[in-house]
Structure formats: C-alpha cells, structure tokens
Design a protein around this motif. Structure first.
Motif, PDB file in Angstrom:
ATOM      1  N   LEU A 102       0.814  -1.221   0.000  1.00 66.37           N
ATOM      2  CA  LEU A 102       0.000   0.000   0.000  1.00 66.37           C
ATOM      3  C   LEU A 102       0.846   1.270   0.000  1.00 66.37           C
ATOM      4  CD1 LEU A 102      -2.696  -1.160   2.594  1.00 66.37           C
ATOM      5  CD2 LEU A 102      -2.863  -1.195   0.099  1.00 66.37           C
ATOM      6  N   CYS A 103       2.110   1.150  -0.329  1.00 68.81           N
ATOM      7  CA  CYS A 103       3.026   2.279  -0.167  1.00 68.81           C
ATOM      8  C   CYS A 103       2.791   3.405  -1.159  1.00 68.81           C
ATOM      9  CB  CYS A 103       4.481   1.813  -0.250  1.00 68.81           C
ATOM     10  SG  CYS A 103       4.996   1.261  -1.896  1.00 68.81           S
ATOM     11  N   ARG A 104       1.963   3.201  -2.170  1.00 68.78           N
ATOM     12  CA  ARG A 104       1.627   4.265  -3.126  1.00 68.78           C
ATOM     13  C   ARG A 104       0.236   4.850  -2.865  1.00 68.78           C
ATOM     14  NH1 ARG A 104       4.193   4.331  -8.455  1.00 68.78           N
ATOM     15  NH2 ARG A 104       2.116   4.867  -9.239  1.00 68.78           N
ATOM     16  N   GLN A 105      -0.436   4.374  -1.836  1.00 68.30           N
ATOM     17  CA  GLN A 105      -1.809   4.817  -1.582  1.00 68.30           C
ATOM     18  C   GLN A 105      -1.813   6.182  -0.901  1.00 68.30           C
ATOM     19  OE1 GLN A 105      -4.559   3.088  -2.724  1.00 68.30           O
ATOM     20  NE2 GLN A 105      -2.953   1.922  -3.748  1.00 68.30           N
ATOM     21  N   THR A 106      -2.090   7.203  -1.673  1.00 64.41           N
ATOM     22  CA  THR A 106      -1.974   8.583  -1.210  1.00 64.41           C
ATOM     23  C   THR A 106      -2.808   8.852   0.032  1.00 64.41           C
ATOM     24  OG1 THR A 106      -1.524   9.330  -3.468  1.00 64.41           O
ATOM     25  CG2 THR A 106      -2.246  10.998  -1.879  1.00 64.41           C
ATOM     26  N   MET A 132      10.660   6.158  -3.827  1.00 67.10           N
ATOM     27  CA  MET A 132      10.058   6.336  -2.509  1.00 67.10           C
ATOM     28  C   MET A 132      10.084   7.781  -2.037  1.00 67.10           C
ATOM     29  SD  MET A 132       8.678   3.527  -1.650  1.00 67.10           S
ATOM     30  CE  MET A 132       8.303   3.842   0.075  1.00 67.10           C
ATOM     31  N   LYS A 133      10.818   8.631  -2.748  1.00 69.45           N
ATOM     32  CA  LYS A 133      10.799  10.052  -2.378  1.00 69.45           C
ATOM     33  C   LYS A 133       9.410  10.657  -2.592  1.00 69.45           C
ATOM     34  CE  LYS A 133      12.571  11.648  -6.874  1.00 69.45           C
ATOM     35  NZ  LYS A 133      13.738  12.260  -7.552  1.00 69.45           N
ATOM     36  N   TYR A 134       8.636  10.075  -3.519  1.00 75.46           N
ATOM     37  CA  TYR A 134       7.289  10.584  -3.750  1.00 75.46           C
ATOM     38  C   TYR A 134       6.352  10.189  -2.611  1.00 75.46           C
ATOM     39  CZ  TYR A 134       9.277  11.243  -8.370  1.00 75.46           C
ATOM     40  OH  TYR A 134      10.096  11.617  -9.413  1.00 75.46           O
ATOM     41  N   THR A 136       7.382   9.755   0.433  1.00 70.32           N
ATOM     42  CA  THR A 136       7.819  10.639   1.519  1.00 70.32           C
ATOM     43  C   THR A 136       7.192  12.013   1.370  1.00 70.32           C
ATOM     44  OG1 THR A 136       9.918   9.446   1.640  1.00 70.32           O
ATOM     45  CG2 THR A 136       9.842  11.622   2.651  1.00 70.32           C
ATOM     46  N   ALA A 137       7.180  12.528   0.149  1.00 70.29           N
ATOM     47  CA  ALA A 137       6.607  13.856  -0.103  1.00 70.29           C
ATOM     48  C   ALA A 137       5.117  13.894   0.198  1.00 70.29           C
ATOM     49  CB  ALA A 137       6.871  14.263  -1.550  1.00 70.29           C
ATOM     50  N   LYS A 138       4.422  12.792  -0.058  1.00 72.97           N
ATOM     51  CA  LYS A 138       2.986  12.750   0.260  1.00 72.97           C
ATOM     52  C   LYS A 138       2.758  12.950   1.754  1.00 72.97           C
ATOM     53  CE  LYS A 138       1.684   9.687  -3.568  1.00 72.97           C
ATOM     54  NZ  LYS A 138       1.199   8.343  -3.969  1.00 72.97           N
ATOM     55  N   ALA A 139       3.568  12.297   2.563  1.00 69.69           N
ATOM     56  CA  ALA A 139       3.427  12.459   4.006  1.00 69.69           C
ATOM     57  C   ALA A 139       3.787  13.869   4.441  1.00 69.69           C
ATOM     58  CB  ALA A 139       4.302  11.442   4.731  1.00 69.69           C
ATOM     59  N   LYS A 140       4.861  14.394   3.918  1.00 67.18           N
ATOM     60  CA  LYS A 140       5.325  15.728   4.303  1.00 67.18           C
ATOM     61  C   LYS A 140       4.368  16.822   3.824  1.00 67.18           C
ATOM     62  CE  LYS A 140       9.505  14.655   6.056  1.00 67.18           C
ATOM     63  NZ  LYS A 140       9.945  14.988   7.440  1.00 67.18           N
ATOM     64  N   SER A 141       3.538  16.523   2.826  1.00 66.02           N
ATOM     65  CA  SER A 141       2.641  17.541   2.273  1.00 66.02           C
ATOM     66  C   SER A 141       1.568  17.976   3.251  1.00 66.02           C
ATOM     67  CB  SER A 141       1.978  17.017   0.997  1.00 66.02           C
ATOM     68  OG  SER A 141       1.034  15.995   1.295  1.00 66.02           O
ATOM     69  N   SER A 142       1.223  17.110   4.186  1.00 67.49           N
ATOM     70  CA  SER A 142       0.126  17.435   5.103  1.00 67.49           C
ATOM     71  C   SER A 142       0.593  17.699   6.526  1.00 67.49           C
ATOM     72  CB  SER A 142      -0.896  16.301   5.108  1.00 67.49           C
ATOM     73  OG  SER A 142      -0.302  15.088   5.481  1.00 67.49           O
ATOM     74  N   SER A 143       1.825  17.316   6.848  1.00 69.34           N
ATOM     75  CA  SER A 143       2.328  17.529   8.204  1.00 69.34           C
ATOM     76  C   SER A 143       3.837  17.336   8.208  1.00 69.34           C
ATOM     77  CB  SER A 143       1.678  16.537   9.171  1.00 69.34           C
ATOM     78  OG  SER A 143       2.173  16.696  10.481  1.00 69.34           O
ATOM     79  N   ASP A 144       4.509  18.086   9.036  1.00 71.49           N
ATOM     80  CA  ASP A 144       5.967  17.970   9.112  1.00 71.49           C
ATOM     81  C   ASP A 144       6.345  16.850  10.076  1.00 71.49           C
ATOM     82  OD1 ASP A 144       8.637  18.489   8.646  1.00 71.49           O
ATOM     83  OD2 ASP A 144       8.759  20.031  10.207  1.00 71.49           O
ATOM     84  N   VAL A 145       5.902  15.651   9.750  1.00 75.05           N
ATOM     85  CA  VAL A 145       6.185  14.491  10.593  1.00 75.05           C
ATOM     86  C   VAL A 145       7.491  13.834  10.142  1.00 75.05           C
ATOM     87  CG1 VAL A 145       3.768  14.018  11.081  1.00 75.05           C
ATOM     88  CG2 VAL A 145       4.853  12.971   9.079  1.00 75.05           C
ATOM     89  N   ARG A 169      21.201   3.327   1.263  1.00 77.79           N
ATOM     90  CA  ARG A 169      21.906   4.614   1.162  1.00 77.79           C
ATOM     91  C   ARG A 169      21.103   5.606   0.317  1.00 77.79           C
ATOM     92  NH1 ARG A 169      25.151   5.336   5.144  1.00 77.79           N
ATOM     93  NH2 ARG A 169      25.711   7.224   3.996  1.00 77.79           N
ATOM     94  N   ILE A 170      20.468   5.127  -0.737  1.00 77.73           N
ATOM     95  CA  ILE A 170      19.676   6.016  -1.597  1.00 77.73           C
ATOM     96  C   ILE A 170      18.542   6.636  -0.801  1.00 77.73           C
ATOM     97  CG2 ILE A 170      18.080   6.062  -3.558  1.00 77.73           C
ATOM     98  CD1 ILE A 170      19.893   3.843  -4.811  1.00 77.73           C
ATOM     99  N   MET A 171      17.812   5.836  -0.029  1.00 81.23           N
ATOM    100  CA  MET A 171      16.656   6.359   0.695  1.00 81.23           C
ATOM    101  C   MET A 171      17.053   7.262   1.853  1.00 81.23           C
ATOM    102  SD  MET A 171      13.772   3.325   0.453  1.00 81.23           S
ATOM    103  CE  MET A 171      14.670   2.092   1.380  1.00 81.23           C
ATOM    104  N   LYS A 172      18.284   7.113   2.359  1.00 84.94           N
ATOM    105  CA  LYS A 172      18.755   8.004   3.421  1.00 84.94           C
ATOM    106  C   LYS A 172      18.864   9.455   2.933  1.00 84.94           C
ATOM    107  CE  LYS A 172      22.053   6.867   6.366  1.00 84.94           C
ATOM    108  NZ  LYS A 172      21.458   6.791   7.726  1.00 84.94           N
ATOM    109  N   GLU A 173      18.890   9.651   1.627  1.00 84.21           N
ATOM    110  CA  GLU A 173      19.001  11.005   1.084  1.00 84.21           C
ATOM    111  C   GLU A 173      17.729  11.822   1.292  1.00 84.21           C
ATOM    112  OE1 GLU A 173      20.101  10.607  -3.000  1.00 84.21           O
ATOM    113  OE2 GLU A 173      21.896   9.411  -2.561  1.00 84.21           O
ATOM    114  N   PHE A 174      16.578  11.157   1.484  1.00 87.92           N
ATOM    115  CA  PHE A 174      15.331  11.923   1.621  1.00 87.92           C
ATOM    116  C   PHE A 174      14.418  11.431   2.749  1.00 87.92           C
ATOM    117  CE2 PHE A 174      15.244   9.061  -2.080  1.00 87.92           C
ATOM    118  CZ  PHE A 174      14.278   8.155  -1.706  1.00 87.92           C
ATOM    119  N   ALA A 175      14.798  10.396   3.468  1.00 90.79           N
ATOM    120  CA  ALA A 175      13.988   9.911   4.591  1.00 90.79           C
ATOM    121  C   ALA A 175      14.601  10.368   5.908  1.00 90.79           C
ATOM    122  CB  ALA A 175      13.894   8.389   4.561  1.00 90.79           C
TER     123      ALA A 175
END
Length: 262
Positions: A102-106, A132-134, A136-145, A169-175
């Motif tokens: 369900l990781c793409r379920q906005t 997965m940066k997208y 991450t961005a979905k979560a950050k769009s509604s709250s700075d969690v 290492r790739i995901m550490k760049e934006f998570a």
C-alpha cells in the motif's frame, strides 16, 4: 538519531503471547541498552489464503497493544490498511506503519501523517528506492512528521525476494530514518499457497545492513516461531534475536565511525 530495533510477533495471536514477547524484549532492551519499538499487527489484510488467520481486529488489538505500553513502556508501531484507521490507531501507537503493498496509496499516507505521528512506509517489493521520495513527499505535504522508509526486499522473478543494499543509502538522502526489515526480506511469497522463507540468512543480511549505515533494524520475533499463525517460516525466536544483537551493535559502531570520518 540513535539506532533502534523494531520487534514483535507478526500478528497479535493472543494476549498471552504478546505479553510474553514484550516481557522478554524489555529484558533484552535493558541488557544491551538499546531501544526496541514493539510491533504487532491487529489485522493481516494481505494473507495468501482467505482461510489464513488475520488477527483479533482493531479494537481488541489496540487494547492489547495499550497494555504492552502501560506495562513495559515501549513505543509502539502497527500497520493500517484503510485511511480511516489512522486516527484511531494514533491514539495508541507512536509510529504508524504503511504496508509495502500500500506504499503508493496517497490517502493512506496523508491520513497517517495528519495524526502527527511518525509514519513508517515499507517500500513495496515492486518499487525502486528513488521512487520512494514521492511517498515521503505525500506524508510531508500534510504535516511535518518524521517519515521512515523500510526496505523489505524486491521481487526477483516469481516467489523470491532479493535485497539491493544500495537502496538503504539512496533512501537516506530523503527519509528521516531508513530501516532494514531483516525477516520479511527472507520471505518466498506465496509458494504453493503459503509464504516460505530462508530465515537462516536474516542475521547475515542484518549485519550487512548495519554496515551500510541503516538507522533501524526490523525483526519479527515469537516465543515459538514454528507454531506462529503468520510468517512462521521467517520469524526468529527470542533467543535467536538476542544472539545477533552484539554483532549488530559492532557493525553499527564501525559504520558510524566510518561515516563520521568520511
């Protein structure tokens, strides 16, 4: 961020097993001075068979998890499967987990983030790490969690998973944190109607993930894995889990020193 573990039974089978596991994990946490976030699911909504055990449901499951928090002081995590569960689950848990499928379920991600709890999104077996940066961005769009991302293997043909350690290492760049799921990565999904696995490799890949500099490690554990009602093929016993911790901590120390100097 200090390194941490996520551990617990795959699914809440009954109160006795959950509390027995939590008591042992509390002792391990204190013995090694490590943080363990307790995890168990109130519903496994993606079992292979319609006849498979799914769990006690949200009300009873959250009651049992609340008792774990009250008696042992753990931070808690569990997964949700529909957006409306986020607000209810947030009353009990500290980290809301989004399942890999369900990781793409906005709507799921957004509702989880709106609770202001940490959101842990498991990377789908079909997802490239950079995509997965997208999520991450979905979560950050509604709250700075805080948004954590969990690697649990990528589909490799039929009924098999492999782990690309570059993804950590790739995901550490934006998570805000990256976690390696050492037991789910050992699954062989839906072989002849049920999931099998090769848990004998879980410790070795956990050492590799710690060496790559992952923030957290995820293990499903059980007092008697062979009798577990879900993921029996990949869950570790509590003794197996404890036995690998000293080596994991050594690998983390080496990785931290290298990162500090590089």
């Amino acid at each position: 961020m200090r390194h941490f573990f996520i551990a617990g039974p795959c699914v809440i089978e009954n109160e006795t097993i959950v509390l027995q596991t939590a008591e042992r994990l509390k002792g391990i946490s204190e013995k090694y001075n490590i943080e363990i976030i307790f995890k168990s699911s109130f519903d496994k909504a993606n079992r292979t068979s319609i006849d498979s055990f799914r769990g006690p449901g949200i009300d009873e499951g959250l009651r049992i998890l609340s008792r774990v928090k009250e008696e042992f002081g753990f931070r808690l995590t569990t997964d949700i499967h529909i957006p409306s569960q986020a607000e209810v689950v947030a009353e009990v848990v500290d980290v809301i987990q989004i399942p890999a499928f369900l990781c793409r379920q906005t709507d799921m991600i957004v509702e989880a983030a709106r609770t202001n709890k940490t959101v842990n999104i498991k990377k789908g077996q079909f997802m490239a790490p950079w995509d997965m940066k997208y999520a991450t961005a979905k979560a950050k769009s509604s709250s700075d969690v805080d948004v954590w991302l969990t690697e649990r293997g990528a589909t490799f043909g039929y009924n098999n998973l492999v782990v690309d350690f570059r993804s950590l290492r790739i995901m550490k760049e934006f998570a805000d944190a990256v976690i390696y799921d050492a037991t789910h990565s050992m699954q062989m999904p839906s072989v002849a109607g049920k999931s099998l696995g090769t848990k004998e490799y879980a410790s070795w890949l956990a050492f590799a993930a710690a060496s790559v500099g992952v923030d957290g490690l995820f293990f499903e554990v059980h007092p008697q894995p062979e009798k577990a009602l879900s993921d029996a093929a990949v869950m570790l016993s509590l003794d197996e889990f404890e036995s690998i911790i000293p080596a994991v901590l050594q690998h983390w120390q080496i990785a931290d020193e290298y990162e500090k100097d590089s």
